[in-house]
Design an enzyme around this catalytic site. Structure first.
Site, mmCIF file in Angstrom:
data_model
loop_
_atom_site.group_PDB
_atom_site.id
_atom_site.type_symbol
_atom_site.label_atom_id
_atom_site.label_comp_id
_atom_site.label_asym_id
_atom_site.label_seq_id
_atom_site.Cartn_x
_atom_site.Cartn_y
_atom_site.Cartn_z
ATOM 1 C CB CYS A 261 3.944 2.583 2.949
ATOM 2 S SG CYS A 261 4.854 1.852 1.575
ATOM 3 C CG HIS A 353 0.608 4.488 -0.511
ATOM 4 N ND1 HIS A 353 1.440 5.524 -0.144
ATOM 5 C CD2 HIS A 353 1.410 3.421 -0.730
ATOM 6 C CE1 HIS A 353 2.692 5.109 -0.168
ATOM 7 N NE2 HIS A 353 2.706 3.830 -0.516
ATOM 8 C CD GLU A 355 -0.994 8.096 0.166
ATOM 9 O OE1 GLU A 355 -0.075 7.685 -0.572
ATOM 10 O OE2 GLU A 355 -1.329 7.505 1.218
#
Length: 383
Positions: A261, A353, A355
């Site tokens: 990001c 992202h 995650e």
């Protein structure tokens, strides 16, 4: 049952448009860049994502809050959004893990919100006009003269040019032990890091050292890291010269690097590319991205309003002398650069992202790719 306020509230955008509704969360006035998030679930992770600092978040899903808030899913130590816009907040919390309502959590963290407005209409307006400054005025503030409200909104700082990292970063280093076979210490520059990211890195064998955003290259070298990671975060990458210079020191040292990001944008700048502001950004958990290395299309979680300005086809020379670089990932909706890979130094990044909290797990393999890069670099170094 949550009893919502019947007090008036109004959302005012800098172009003069007004959207009346009801007060939600804390009462008062809040200002920020109005952006929309497309996730139907995961509002707790969205609210506690530090990347949303300075932004008033509009949920496009009409019904929000039914699962309440719990102590297990926060991505950071507090709610970071500048304000919150929902259409139809749930009056009931119905989940066995919940320990408070969303409304109560907003009040606790003093987050001013608004409910009962046509969020679809506001989303379509932003899609056409672009993200803009806005203000939520609720309770007594809703009665302020409309011209005065608009003046307040227009005098608020724009997101372009803002450096917000100091507002969300830790003030002292924090260490999370490695799980399984330990690889070594990993330096994580906290520009707004999410807990899910730390957990994913620790699960790959890294002893994760989360460092303040103002750490020096000497302090970073002091932990003798095997690699460096730059996190997500809020603000304009063009206003983060110190973080770029720190990263150039990392690249000069030959340390493996992974950024996500905001970290992707800063790697782009360190390599010598520019950045620019997107019309309304990418936010939500359903963005299609092409991994050019594998040819696979991934559905990914996004939260960014800026992007790297680099050619999306072929290899190019790093303007700052770091060898060959390629755009590794591309957004399929608008051809935005979604990843960079340096071909002559151990560095890569993605704009989204991996995650994915909340969101799909299509890109979780990137943490494995980073681990493999670090292990291979260490073997080559020790050969």
């Amino acid at each position: 049952m949550t009893l919502f306020s019947r007090d008036p509230a109004v959302l005012v955008l800098e172009d003069g448009s007004r959207h009346p509704g009801r007060a939600y969360g804390a009462h008062g006035t809040t200002l920020g860049e109005v952006v929309f998030a497309t996730g139907m679930t995961g509002y707790q992770e969205t609210l506690t994502d530090p990347s949303y600092a300075g932004q008033i978040v509009l949920q496009t899903a009409p019904h929000i809050g039914n699962t309440g808030m719990n102590a297990e899913d926060p991505e950071s130590r507090r709610i970071w959004v500048a304000g919150y816009i929902v259409r139809d907040p749930s009056r009931l919390v119905s989940n066995w893990r919940a320990d408070q309502s969303l409304d109560d959590a907003l009040v606790t963290d003093d987050i001013v919100g608004i409910s009962g407005i046509d969020t679809r209409a506001v989303t379509r307006h932003i899609r056409a006009a672009g993200s803009m400054r806005g203000g939520i005025f609720s309770g007594a503030a809703a009665a302020v003269d409309p011209e005065e409200q608009l003046r307040i909104v227009r005098e608020a700082p724009a997101m372009a040019g803002r450096n917000l990292s100091a507002e969300v970063s830790v003030s002292t280093a924090q260490v999370t032990p490695a799980q399984g076979e330990r690889i070594g210490p990993l330096a994580v520059l906290d520009l707004g890091v999410k807990q899910s990211t730390v957990d994913n890195l620790a699960a790959r064998g890294f002893e994760v050292h989360v460092l303040p955003q103002n750490v020096t290259i000497e302090e970073l070298r002091g932990i003798d890291p095997v690699a460096v990671f730059y996190s997500n975060g809020p603000g304009d990458p063009a206003a983060s010269d110190d973080h770029v210079e720190l990263l150039r020191g990392v690249l000069d040292d030959g340390l493996p690097f992974f950024g996500i990001c905001f970290g992707n944008q800063l790697l782009g700048r360190a390599l010598g590319f520019g950045t620019y502001k997107l019309p309304f950004g990418h936010r939500g958990i359903n963005q299609p991205v092409l991994d050019k290395q594998t040819g696979r299309v991934e559905i990914t979680a996004h939260n960014h309003g800026f992007a790297v300005d680099a050619p999306i086809e072929g290899e190019v020379a790093s303007p700052n002398g770091y060898g060959r670089v390629e755009v590794s990932h591309v957004g399929l909706n608008d051809d935005v650069v979604e990843g960079l890979r340096a071909l002559d130094i151990p560095a890569f990044s993605v704009q989204y992202h991996p995650e994915a909290a909340a969101g799909p797990h299509d890109a979780n393999y990137l943490f494995d790719r980073f681990r493999d890069l670090v292990v291979a670099t260490l073997k080559e170094k020790n050969a």
